[in-house]
Write a protein that holds these residues in place. Structure first.
Motif, PDB file in Angstrom:
ATOM      1  N   GLN A 142      62.461 -33.337  28.859  1.00 37.78           N
ATOM      2  CA  GLN A 142      63.742 -33.091  28.220  1.00 37.78           C
ATOM      3  C   GLN A 142      64.325 -34.403  27.715  1.00 37.78           C
ATOM      4  O   GLN A 142      64.496 -35.351  28.485  1.00 37.78           O
ATOM      5  N   PRO A 143      64.653 -34.505  26.436  1.00 35.42           N
ATOM      6  CA  PRO A 143      65.169 -35.774  25.888  1.00 35.42           C
ATOM      7  C   PRO A 143      66.574 -36.073  26.382  1.00 35.42           C
ATOM      8  O   PRO A 143      67.351 -35.173  26.702  1.00 35.42           O
ATOM      9  N   ASP A 144      66.875 -37.355  26.468  1.00 37.50           N
ATOM     10  CA  ASP A 144      68.221 -37.788  26.847  1.00 37.50           C
ATOM     11  C   ASP A 144      69.157 -37.784  25.636  1.00 37.50           C
ATOM     12  O   ASP A 144      70.370 -37.655  25.785  1.00 37.50           O
ATOM     13  N   LEU A 145      68.584 -37.948  24.448  1.00 40.05           N
ATOM     14  CA  LEU A 145      69.384 -37.982  23.224  1.00 40.05           C
ATOM     15  C   LEU A 145      68.533 -37.489  22.065  1.00 40.05           C
ATOM     16  O   LEU A 145      67.381 -37.868  21.924  1.00 40.05           O
ATOM     17  N   ILE A 146      69.102 -36.628  21.243  1.00 42.93           N
ATOM     18  CA  ILE A 146      68.417 -36.103  20.062  1.00 42.93           C
ATOM     19  C   ILE A 146      69.172 -36.557  18.820  1.00 42.93           C
ATOM     20  O   ILE A 146      70.405 -36.534  18.787  1.00 42.93           O
ATOM     21  N   LEU A 147      68.422 -36.966  17.802  1.00 43.89           N
ATOM     22  CA  LEU A 147      69.023 -37.316  16.515  1.00 43.89           C
ATOM     23  C   LEU A 147      68.817 -36.150  15.549  1.00 43.89           C
ATOM     24  O   LEU A 147      67.715 -35.619  15.434  1.00 43.89           O
ATOM     25  N   ALA A 148      69.864 -35.766  14.856  1.00 45.12           N
ATOM     26  CA  ALA A 148      69.776 -34.667  13.895  1.00 45.12           C
ATOM     27  C   ALA A 148      70.514 -35.034  12.625  1.00 45.12           C
ATOM     28  O   ALA A 148      71.541 -35.719  12.665  1.00 45.12           O
ATOM     29  N   GLU A 149      69.982 -34.603  11.485  1.00 46.10           N
ATOM     30  CA  GLU A 149      70.646 -34.873  10.214  1.00 46.10           C
ATOM     31  C   GLU A 149      72.022 -34.218  10.204  1.00 46.10           C
ATOM     32  O   GLU A 149      72.182 -33.055  10.565  1.00 46.10           O
ATOM     33  N   ARG A 150      73.014 -34.971   9.775  1.00 51.35           N
ATOM     34  CA  ARG A 150      74.384 -34.477   9.774  1.00 51.35           C
ATOM     35  C   ARG A 150      74.530 -33.231   8.899  1.00 51.35           C
ATOM     36  O   ARG A 150      75.300 -32.321   9.219  1.00 51.35           O
ATOM     37  N   ARG A 151      73.776 -33.198   7.791  1.00 51.90           N
ATOM     38  CA  ARG A 151      73.927 -32.097   6.846  1.00 51.90           C
ATOM     39  C   ARG A 151      73.303 -30.798   7.354  1.00 51.90           C
ATOM     40  O   ARG A 151      73.586 -29.726   6.830  1.00 51.90           O
ATOM     41  N   ASP A 152      72.421 -30.878   8.352  1.00 49.86           N
ATOM     42  CA  ASP A 152      71.734 -29.687   8.856  1.00 49.86           C
ATOM     43  C   ASP A 152      72.481 -29.177  10.087  1.00 49.86           C
ATOM     44  O   ASP A 152      72.104 -29.422  11.226  1.00 49.86           O
ATOM     45  N   SER A 153      73.529 -28.424   9.857  1.00 48.22           N
ATOM     46  CA  SER A 153      74.384 -27.958  10.953  1.00 48.22           C
ATOM     47  C   SER A 153      73.657 -26.991  11.876  1.00 48.22           C
ATOM     48  O   SER A 153      73.932 -26.941  13.078  1.00 48.22           O
ATOM     49  N   ALA A 154      72.720 -26.209  11.337  1.00 50.25           N
ATOM     50  CA  ALA A 154      72.001 -25.241  12.164  1.00 50.25           C
ATOM     51  C   ALA A 154      71.150 -25.953  13.219  1.00 50.25           C
ATOM     52  O   ALA A 154      71.156 -25.586  14.398  1.00 50.25           O
ATOM     53  N   LYS A 155      70.406 -26.979  12.778  1.00 50.74           N
ATOM     54  CA  LYS A 155      69.584 -27.731  13.720  1.00 50.74           C
ATOM     55  C   LYS A 155      70.463 -28.477  14.725  1.00 50.74           C
ATOM     56  O   LYS A 155      70.131 -28.558  15.911  1.00 50.74           O
ATOM     57  N   TYR A 156      71.558 -29.025  14.243  1.00 50.49           N
ATOM     58  CA  TYR A 156      72.453 -29.750  15.141  1.00 50.49           C
ATOM     59  C   TYR A 156      72.952 -28.821  16.249  1.00 50.49           C
ATOM     60  O   TYR A 156      72.978 -29.188  17.429  1.00 50.49           O
ATOM     61  N   SER A 157      73.312 -27.609  15.873  1.00 48.86           N
ATOM     62  CA  SER A 157      73.802 -26.651  16.848  1.00 48.86           C
ATOM     63  C   SER A 157      72.717 -26.282  17.859  1.00 48.86           C
ATOM     64  O   SER A 157      72.974 -26.206  19.060  1.00 48.86           O
ATOM     65  N   SER A 158      71.493 -26.092  17.359  1.00 55.30           N
ATOM     66  CA  SER A 158      70.382 -25.728  18.244  1.00 55.30           C
ATOM     67  C   SER A 158      70.028 -26.873  19.189  1.00 55.30           C
ATOM     68  O   SER A 158      69.831 -26.678  20.390  1.00 55.30           O
ATOM     69  N   PHE A 159      69.951 -28.087  18.633  1.00 52.32           N
ATOM     70  CA  PHE A 159      69.589 -29.242  19.446  1.00 52.32           C
ATOM     71  C   PHE A 159      70.648 -29.536  20.498  1.00 52.32           C
ATOM     72  O   PHE A 159      70.338 -30.004  21.598  1.00 52.32           O
ATOM     73  N   SER A 160      71.910 -29.283  20.151  1.00 51.55           N
ATOM     74  CA  SER A 160      73.002 -29.584  21.073  1.00 51.55           C
ATOM     75  C   SER A 160      72.908 -28.762  22.351  1.00 51.55           C
ATOM     76  O   SER A 160      73.449 -29.150  23.400  1.00 51.55           O
ATOM     77  N   ILE A 162      70.144 -28.258  23.871  1.00 55.61           N
ATOM     78  CA  ILE A 162      69.055 -28.829  24.659  1.00 55.61           C
ATOM     79  C   ILE A 162      69.476 -30.122  25.338  1.00 55.61           C
ATOM     80  O   ILE A 162      69.192 -30.344  26.520  1.00 55.61           O
ATOM     81  N   ALA A 163      70.148 -30.987  24.573  1.00 63.85           N
ATOM     82  CA  ALA A 163      70.541 -32.304  25.084  1.00 63.85           C
ATOM     83  C   ALA A 163      71.636 -32.871  24.182  1.00 63.85           C
ATOM     84  O   ALA A 163      71.880 -32.343  23.091  1.00 63.85           O
ATOM     85  N   PRO A 164      72.305 -33.934  24.612  1.00 60.65           N
ATOM     86  CA  PRO A 164      73.297 -34.576  23.734  1.00 60.65           C
ATOM     87  C   PRO A 164      72.665 -34.923  22.384  1.00 60.65           C
ATOM     88  O   PRO A 164      71.579 -35.504  22.336  1.00 60.65           O
ATOM     89  N   THR A 165      73.341 -34.541  21.314  1.00 53.52           N
ATOM     90  CA  THR A 165      72.779 -34.696  19.962  1.00 53.52           C
ATOM     91  C   THR A 165      73.697 -35.553  19.104  1.00 53.52           C
ATOM     92  O   THR A 165      74.908 -35.329  19.061  1.00 53.52           O
ATOM     93  N   LEU A 166      73.097 -36.527  18.436  1.00 52.05           N
ATOM     94  CA  LEU A 166      73.854 -37.456  17.611  1.00 52.05           C
ATOM     95  C   LEU A 166      73.580 -37.189  16.138  1.00 52.05           C
ATOM     96  O   LEU A 166      72.422 -37.238  15.703  1.00 52.05           O
TER      97      LEU A 166
END
Length: 222
Positions: free
Chosen positions: A5-23, A25-29
């Motif tokens: 399980q990652p401690d931090l995930i990076l997600a593109e700001r413009r991709d809100s769907a992925k950001y929501s999904s990744f969040s 799992i772990a803290p997402t930046l």
């Protein structure tokens, strides 16, 4: 926390769907493509390594500053540069702020990037496609830097073959295209092909150093 399980995930700001999904799992930046320095600072703050990130950025700036002197005479003679990227001449983009390090390093060295009058470079998240038929409108460029890429490299071969494969297709297209060859930069043999992954795929200190070395090797060679 599980080792998987990652401690931090990076997600593109413009991709809100992925950001929501990744969040979930772990803290997402959220990060933005093309904003290398800002992203590095944000990540460093998130993992409490701000001082280290400042040292890295300062070292990178010093390397660029040191390169200005050897590039000075060449830039003075050839100030206007057209930056392009693509997989082929039919899938080509104008190098703007969305190209991050690929763009900023050239500007830091003193080059003036050539763009159409109507070009809007304020959006760092959207790459501007450009057709081969538009190139004659940008004929004021003293040189062209083409960032080439190939997502289907050979499965076998050494690193040199891999790099050659990144460029061979688009370079051959350029050499065989009448419009591309009509440009003054082509006539002056001032079109340079550089693997896009050096600055687009490695948008950090290591990529910047490799990109600078490649620019030196090609632009400043006899």
């Amino acid at each position: 926390m599980s080792r998987l399980q990652p401690d931090l995930i990076l997600a593109e700001r413009r991709d809100s769907a992925k950001y929501s999904s990744f969040s979930k799992i772990a803290p997402t930046l959220p990060v933005e493509i093309g904003r290398t320095e800002e992203n590095l600072v944000s990540v460093a703050q998130a993992v409490n390594l701000t001082e280290e990130s400042e040292q890295i950025l300062a070292g990178t700036e010093q390397k660029i500053a040191s390169a200005r002197e050897p590039f000075g005479p060449f830039v003075a003679e050839n100030p206007k540069l057209l930056l392009l990227s693509g997989f082929s001449l039919q899938d080509m983009y104008l190098g703007g702020s969305d190209h991050g390090t690929c763009n900023t390093v050239l500007q830091s060295l003193g080059f003036q990037l050539v763009t159409p009058p109507e070009f809007d470079d304020s959006n760092t998240e959207v790459r501007a496609p450009i057709s081969i038929e538009t190139l004659p409108q940008l004929n004021e460029a003293d040189l062209v830097v083409m960032l080439g890429a190939d997502f289907n490299p050979p499965k076998q071969g050494d690193i040199q073959q891999f790099e050659e494969n990144q460029l061979s297709g688009i370079q051959q297209e350029w050499e065989e295209n009448a419009i591309a060859q009509s440009l003054e930069a082509s006539k002056a043999e001032q079109v340079y092909f550089i693997p896009a992954y050096l600055c687009l795929g490695l948008p950090g200190p290591i990529g910047t150093e490799l990109y600078l070395e490649e620019l030196k090797a090609q632009l400043l060679s006899e």
